[in-house]
Design a protein around this motif. Structure first.
Motif, short mmCIF file in Angstrom:
data_model
loop_
_atom_site.label_atom_id
_atom_site.label_comp_id
_atom_site.label_asym_id
_atom_site.label_seq_id
_atom_site.Cartn_x
_atom_site.Cartn_y
_atom_site.Cartn_z
N TYR A 184 -81.30 50.23 76.31
CA TYR A 184 -80.21 49.50 76.96
C TYR A 184 -78.95 49.57 76.10
O TYR A 184 -77.86 49.87 76.59
CB TYR A 184 -80.63 48.04 77.17
CG TYR A 184 -79.60 47.21 77.89
CD1 TYR A 184 -79.62 47.07 79.27
CD2 TYR A 184 -78.60 46.53 77.20
CE1 TYR A 184 -78.67 46.30 79.94
CE2 TYR A 184 -77.65 45.77 77.85
CZ TYR A 184 -77.69 45.65 79.22
OH TYR A 184 -76.75 44.89 79.87
N TYR A 185 -79.12 49.33 74.78
CA TYR A 185 -77.97 49.36 73.88
C TYR A 185 -77.36 50.75 73.81
O TYR A 185 -76.14 50.90 73.78
CB TYR A 185 -78.37 48.90 72.47
CG TYR A 185 -77.17 48.72 71.57
CD1 TYR A 185 -76.45 47.54 71.59
CD2 TYR A 185 -76.74 49.74 70.75
CE1 TYR A 185 -75.33 47.37 70.78
CE2 TYR A 185 -75.63 49.59 69.95
CZ TYR A 185 -74.93 48.41 69.97
OH TYR A 185 -73.82 48.26 69.18
N LYS A 186 -78.20 51.77 73.79
CA LYS A 186 -77.70 53.14 73.74
C LYS A 186 -76.82 53.45 74.96
O LYS A 186 -75.80 54.11 74.84
CB LYS A 186 -78.87 54.12 73.67
CG LYS A 186 -78.47 55.56 73.51
CD LYS A 186 -79.69 56.45 73.38
CE LYS A 186 -79.27 57.89 73.21
NZ LYS A 186 -80.42 58.78 73.07
N GLU A 187 -77.23 52.95 76.10
CA GLU A 187 -76.48 53.20 77.34
C GLU A 187 -75.23 52.34 77.44
O GLU A 187 -74.16 52.82 77.79
CB GLU A 187 -77.39 52.93 78.54
CG GLU A 187 -76.72 53.19 79.87
CD GLU A 187 -77.62 52.85 81.05
OE1 GLU A 187 -77.08 52.40 82.07
OE2 GLU A 187 -78.84 53.04 80.94
N LYS A 188 -75.34 51.05 77.12
CA LYS A 188 -74.25 50.10 77.35
C LYS A 188 -73.36 49.84 76.13
O LYS A 188 -72.30 49.25 76.27
CB LYS A 188 -74.82 48.75 77.80
CG LYS A 188 -75.76 48.81 78.98
CD LYS A 188 -75.03 49.00 80.26
CE LYS A 188 -76.03 48.89 81.41
NZ LYS A 188 -75.45 49.14 82.68
N LYS A 189 -73.86 50.19 74.93
CA LYS A 189 -73.15 49.91 73.67
C LYS A 189 -73.01 48.42 73.38
O LYS A 189 -72.15 47.99 72.63
CB LYS A 189 -71.78 50.58 73.63
CG LYS A 189 -71.80 52.06 73.84
CD LYS A 189 -72.53 52.77 72.74
CE LYS A 189 -72.48 54.27 72.92
NZ LYS A 189 -73.73 54.94 72.74
N THR A 190 -73.85 47.62 74.02
CA THR A 190 -73.90 46.18 73.79
C THR A 190 -75.26 45.67 74.26
O THR A 190 -75.89 46.30 75.10
CB THR A 190 -72.78 45.43 74.53
OG1 THR A 190 -72.85 44.05 74.19
CG2 THR A 190 -72.86 45.60 76.03
N GLU A 203 -74.65 42.83 66.51
CA GLU A 203 -75.54 42.18 67.47
C GLU A 203 -76.38 41.05 66.86
O GLU A 203 -77.05 40.32 67.59
CB GLU A 203 -76.46 43.22 68.12
CG GLU A 203 -75.73 44.31 68.87
CD GLU A 203 -74.93 43.80 70.06
OE1 GLU A 203 -75.24 42.72 70.61
OE2 GLU A 203 -73.96 44.48 70.45
N CYS A 215 -84.47 46.77 68.53
CA CYS A 215 -84.17 47.92 69.38
C CYS A 215 -85.08 49.11 69.15
O CYS A 215 -85.11 50.03 69.96
CB CYS A 215 -82.72 48.36 69.18
SG CYS A 215 -81.52 47.18 69.80
N GLU A 259 -75.28 42.55 75.43
CA GLU A 259 -74.86 41.54 76.37
C GLU A 259 -75.40 41.89 77.76
O GLU A 259 -75.23 43.00 78.25
CB GLU A 259 -73.34 41.43 76.42
CG GLU A 259 -72.84 40.24 77.17
CD GLU A 259 -71.33 40.08 77.04
OE1 GLU A 259 -70.70 39.80 78.06
OE2 GLU A 259 -70.82 40.23 75.92
N GLY A 260 -76.08 40.96 78.37
CA GLY A 260 -76.66 41.19 79.68
C GLY A 260 -78.10 41.70 79.63
O GLY A 260 -78.76 41.78 80.65
N TYR A 261 -78.58 42.03 78.42
CA TYR A 261 -79.96 42.54 78.31
C TYR A 261 -80.94 41.38 78.45
O TYR A 261 -80.78 40.34 77.84
CB TYR A 261 -80.20 43.24 76.97
CG TYR A 261 -81.65 43.60 76.75
CD1 TYR A 261 -82.22 44.68 77.43
CD2 TYR A 261 -82.45 42.86 75.91
CE1 TYR A 261 -83.53 45.01 77.25
CE2 TYR A 261 -83.79 43.18 75.73
CZ TYR A 261 -84.31 44.25 76.40
OH TYR A 261 -85.64 44.58 76.24
#
Length: 73
Positions: free
Chosen positions: A56-62, A34, A41, A64-66
């Motif tokens: 957000y990263y934990k849920e989406k694994k990215t 990232e 984070c 991107e879009g945050y």
């Protein structure tokens, strides 16, 4: 005997420091992938607690879009 009296507590303190400092909560791969520092984070760089970006990263694994939420002032 004096050496042991000072060495044992010193070893206990050093072991405690090593255990706490080596327990990384973020993974190096995440920071490389990232291109963000750990504190992006996490509440602090040495904290296990996640901020909104981390959740957000934990849920989406990215990331991107945050988008960072506006500060409620």
């Amino acid at each position: 005997m004096k050496t042991i009296r000072f060495a044992v507590p010193a070893l206990v303190v050093c072991a405690g420091i090593l255990l706490n400092s080596s327990a990384a909560f973020a993974k190096k791969e995440y920071t490389v992938k990232e291109k963000k520092a750990c504190a992006f984070c996490h509440v602090t760089a040495s904290s296990k607690e996640l901020n909104d970006a981390g959740k957000y990263y934990k849920e989406k694994k990215t990331l991107e879009g945050y988008t960072k939420a506006a500060d409620p002032k």
